[in-house]
Design a protein around this motif. Structure first.
Motif, short mmCIF file in Angstrom:
data_model
loop_
_atom_site.label_atom_id
_atom_site.label_comp_id
_atom_site.label_asym_id
_atom_site.label_seq_id
_atom_site.Cartn_x
_atom_site.Cartn_y
_atom_site.Cartn_z
N THR A 64 7.68 -9.80 -24.39
CA THR A 64 9.14 -9.97 -24.39
C THR A 64 9.86 -8.75 -24.94
O THR A 64 10.98 -8.45 -24.51
CB THR A 64 9.53 -11.22 -25.19
OG1 THR A 64 8.93 -11.18 -26.49
CG2 THR A 64 9.07 -12.49 -24.46
N ASP A 65 9.25 -8.04 -25.89
CA ASP A 65 9.89 -6.82 -26.40
C ASP A 65 10.00 -5.78 -25.30
O ASP A 65 11.04 -5.12 -25.14
CB ASP A 65 9.09 -6.26 -27.58
CG ASP A 65 9.18 -7.14 -28.82
OD1 ASP A 65 10.20 -7.86 -28.96
OD2 ASP A 65 8.26 -7.11 -29.65
N ALA A 66 8.91 -5.61 -24.55
CA ALA A 66 8.92 -4.65 -23.44
C ALA A 66 9.90 -5.08 -22.35
O ALA A 66 10.55 -4.24 -21.71
CB ALA A 66 7.52 -4.49 -22.87
N ALA A 67 10.00 -6.39 -22.13
CA ALA A 67 10.93 -6.91 -21.13
C ALA A 67 12.37 -6.59 -21.51
O ALA A 67 13.17 -6.14 -20.68
CB ALA A 67 10.74 -8.41 -20.96
N LYS A 68 12.69 -6.82 -22.77
CA LYS A 68 14.05 -6.51 -23.23
C LYS A 68 14.34 -5.02 -23.12
O LYS A 68 15.44 -4.61 -22.73
CB LYS A 68 14.23 -6.99 -24.67
CG LYS A 68 14.36 -8.51 -24.79
CD LYS A 68 14.68 -8.95 -26.19
CE LYS A 68 13.48 -8.91 -27.09
NZ LYS A 68 13.75 -9.54 -28.43
N LYS A 69 13.36 -4.21 -23.45
CA LYS A 69 13.51 -2.76 -23.35
C LYS A 69 13.77 -2.34 -21.91
O LYS A 69 14.53 -1.39 -21.64
CB LYS A 69 12.26 -2.06 -23.89
CG LYS A 69 12.36 -0.56 -23.95
CD LYS A 69 11.10 0.05 -24.56
CE LYS A 69 11.20 1.58 -24.58
NZ LYS A 69 9.95 2.17 -25.16
N ALA A 70 13.15 -3.03 -20.97
CA ALA A 70 13.33 -2.73 -19.55
C ALA A 70 14.60 -3.37 -18.98
O ALA A 70 14.90 -3.20 -17.79
CB ALA A 70 12.12 -3.20 -18.76
N GLY A 71 15.32 -4.11 -19.81
CA GLY A 71 16.56 -4.75 -19.36
C GLY A 71 16.36 -6.04 -18.61
O GLY A 71 17.21 -6.45 -17.81
N LEU A 72 15.25 -6.73 -18.87
CA LEU A 72 14.93 -7.97 -18.18
C LEU A 72 15.17 -9.19 -19.06
O LEU A 72 14.75 -9.22 -20.22
CB LEU A 72 13.46 -7.97 -17.74
CG LEU A 72 13.11 -7.07 -16.55
CD1 LEU A 72 11.65 -6.68 -16.60
CD2 LEU A 72 13.42 -7.79 -15.25
N VAL A 73 15.82 -10.18 -18.51
CA VAL A 73 15.95 -11.48 -19.15
C VAL A 73 14.67 -12.27 -18.87
O VAL A 73 14.10 -12.17 -17.78
CB VAL A 73 17.18 -12.23 -18.59
CG1 VAL A 73 17.18 -13.69 -19.02
CG2 VAL A 73 18.46 -11.54 -19.05
N VAL A 74 14.21 -13.05 -19.86
CA VAL A 74 13.01 -13.88 -19.70
C VAL A 74 13.38 -15.33 -19.95
O VAL A 74 14.05 -15.64 -20.94
CB VAL A 74 11.89 -13.45 -20.66
CG1 VAL A 74 10.65 -14.34 -20.47
CG2 VAL A 74 11.53 -11.98 -20.47
N THR A 75 12.95 -16.22 -19.05
CA THR A 75 13.19 -17.66 -19.24
C THR A 75 11.87 -18.41 -19.10
O THR A 75 10.89 -17.90 -18.55
CB THR A 75 14.19 -18.21 -18.21
OG1 THR A 75 13.65 -18.05 -16.88
CG2 THR A 75 15.53 -17.50 -18.30
N ASN A 76 11.85 -19.65 -19.62
CA ASN A 76 10.68 -20.51 -19.49
C ASN A 76 11.12 -21.90 -19.02
O ASN A 76 12.27 -22.09 -18.61
CB ASN A 76 9.90 -20.57 -20.80
CG ASN A 76 10.63 -21.32 -21.90
OD1 ASN A 76 11.86 -21.49 -21.85
ND2 ASN A 76 9.91 -21.76 -22.92
N THR A 77 10.20 -22.87 -19.08
CA THR A 77 10.53 -24.23 -18.61
C THR A 77 10.13 -25.26 -19.67
O THR A 77 9.14 -25.97 -19.51
CB THR A 77 9.82 -24.56 -17.28
OG1 THR A 77 8.41 -24.51 -17.47
CG2 THR A 77 10.22 -23.57 -16.19
N PRO A 78 10.89 -25.37 -20.76
CA PRO A 78 10.52 -26.28 -21.85
C PRO A 78 10.87 -27.73 -21.55
O PRO A 78 11.52 -28.03 -20.54
CB PRO A 78 11.36 -25.76 -23.01
CG PRO A 78 12.60 -25.24 -22.33
CD PRO A 78 12.14 -24.65 -21.03
N GLU A 79 10.43 -28.61 -22.43
CA GLU A 79 10.82 -30.03 -22.48
C GLU A 79 10.20 -30.90 -21.40
O GLU A 79 9.72 -32.00 -21.68
CB GLU A 79 12.35 -30.19 -22.45
CG GLU A 79 13.06 -29.51 -23.62
CD GLU A 79 14.57 -29.58 -23.50
OE1 GLU A 79 15.07 -30.14 -22.51
OE2 GLU A 79 15.25 -29.05 -24.41
N VAL A 80 10.17 -30.43 -20.16
CA VAL A 80 9.77 -31.31 -19.06
C VAL A 80 8.27 -31.62 -19.04
O VAL A 80 7.84 -32.56 -18.37
CB VAL A 80 10.18 -30.70 -17.70
CG1 VAL A 80 11.68 -30.66 -17.58
CG2 VAL A 80 9.59 -29.31 -17.50
#
Length: 323
Positions: free
Chosen positions: A85-101
């Motif tokens: 996620t640190d590298a993703a933020k550095k590359a300007g990428l948003v990261v999402t997941n699929t919780p709860e379900v």
């Protein structure tokens, strides 16, 4: 107006794929095998969104691309330790997941593993299928009783609480837990769950230890030789969290030596590879990452990805943003 280009790295339930295809210009991984790092890197340049799963290693090397076209990694799954996620933020990428379900189905599987390990169900089925069963006898394949025992939870989030609920109300088990983050008192009170201040306290006291923490470097090999040695000799370890939380070689040693009674595992470090010695342990129940594997849950995970993509492309914060 042209549709956004989306890459889906593994096959998803048909209903979800059909909806995605109706909304976007979608490329599906028809072979349904994990993509290489080079393929993932290229995808970041060719698509507006990439939808990986836990089987995709999206590390710093993959994310080290100049000016990626993709601006979101909409991951299919609740865990996201496969993404740096640190590298993703550095590359300007948003990261999402699929919780709860997937909380309930994963908790169901944790209890399945507990019962299989306690009652030696895997061993018994293998014996029957191999035509080696010679009939009932009083000393045959004796397991251990879990009803009325102590159910220890490491990681008292949604899935951990659902597993504890099943153990407490279904099997009359006392619930104890450790979580590094504060837990609302009312959530613990419902189960009469007692907090412990350290992981070690839970390991010493519990008859069954169920793991429900995230993966990643902070929890890497959290369960190792030293911590396994703290458990009761008739205790059971259950892991439906992330494979890297358990040192597989250490667990195999503990199972062979009788340090603990049994283990039930749905996840493994480096899966589909498994620590070789675990195959030799009859007292290990080994399942192929089935925690969320029900049709309704897998579809619900897909709808969650769609919600995150819709919000992102509408200029809103995705509901399940983790980075």
């Amino acid at each position: 107006m042209s549709k956004k280009k989306i890459l889906v790295t593994r096959r998803w339930p048909t209903a979800v794929e059909e909806k995605l295809t109706a909304l976007y210009d979608v490329t599906l991984n028809e072979s349904d095998v994990p993509m290489t790092g080079a393929e993932m890197r290229q995808a970041l340049l060719d698509y507006d969104a990439v939808c990986p799963t836990v089987s995709d290693k999206v590390d710093a090397a993959v994310l080290d691309v100049a000016s990626p076209r993709a601006k979101i990694l909409a991951s299919y799954g609740v865990g996201y330790s496969h993404i740096d996620t640190d590298a993703a933020k550095k590359a300007g990428l948003v990261v999402t997941n699929t919780p709860e379900v997937l909380s309930e189905c994963t908790a169901d599987l944790a209890i399945t593993l507990m019962l299989m390990a306690a009652r030696r169900a895997g061993e018994g089925e293998r014996e029957v299928r191999a035509h080696k069963w010679t009939g009932w006898r009083p000393t045959h394949m004796i397991g251990r009783k879990v009803s009325g025992g102590v159910f220890g939870v490491l990681g008292f989030g949604r899935i951990g609480r659902e597993a504890a609920k099943r153990a407490h109300f279904g099997f009359g088990m006392k619930v104890i837990y450790f979580d590094p983050f504060p837990v609302k008192p009312e959530l613990a009170a419902e189960l009469k769950a007692e907090k412990r201040d350290t992981i070690e306290e839970v390991l010493r006291e519990a008859d069954v230890v169920s793991l429900h923490m995230p993966g990643g470097k902070d929890n890497y090999h959290l369960i190792n030789d030293d911590r396994l040695a703290l458990m009761k000799p008739d205790a059971i370890l259950v892991n439906t969290a992330r494979g890297e939380v358990v040192d597989g070689a250490a667990l195999a040693r503990a199972l062979k030596r009788g340090t603990i009674f049994a283990a039930g595992l749905d996840v493994f470090e480096g899966e589909p590879r498994i620590a070789p010695d675990l195959y030799e342990c009859d007292n290990a129940v080994l399942l192929p990452h089935l925690g969320s594997a029900t049709s309704s849950t897998r579809e619900a995970m897909g709808w969650r990805v769609l919600s995150n993509l819709e919000a992102f492309f509408d200029g809103r914060t995705p509901p399940d943003r983790v980075a």
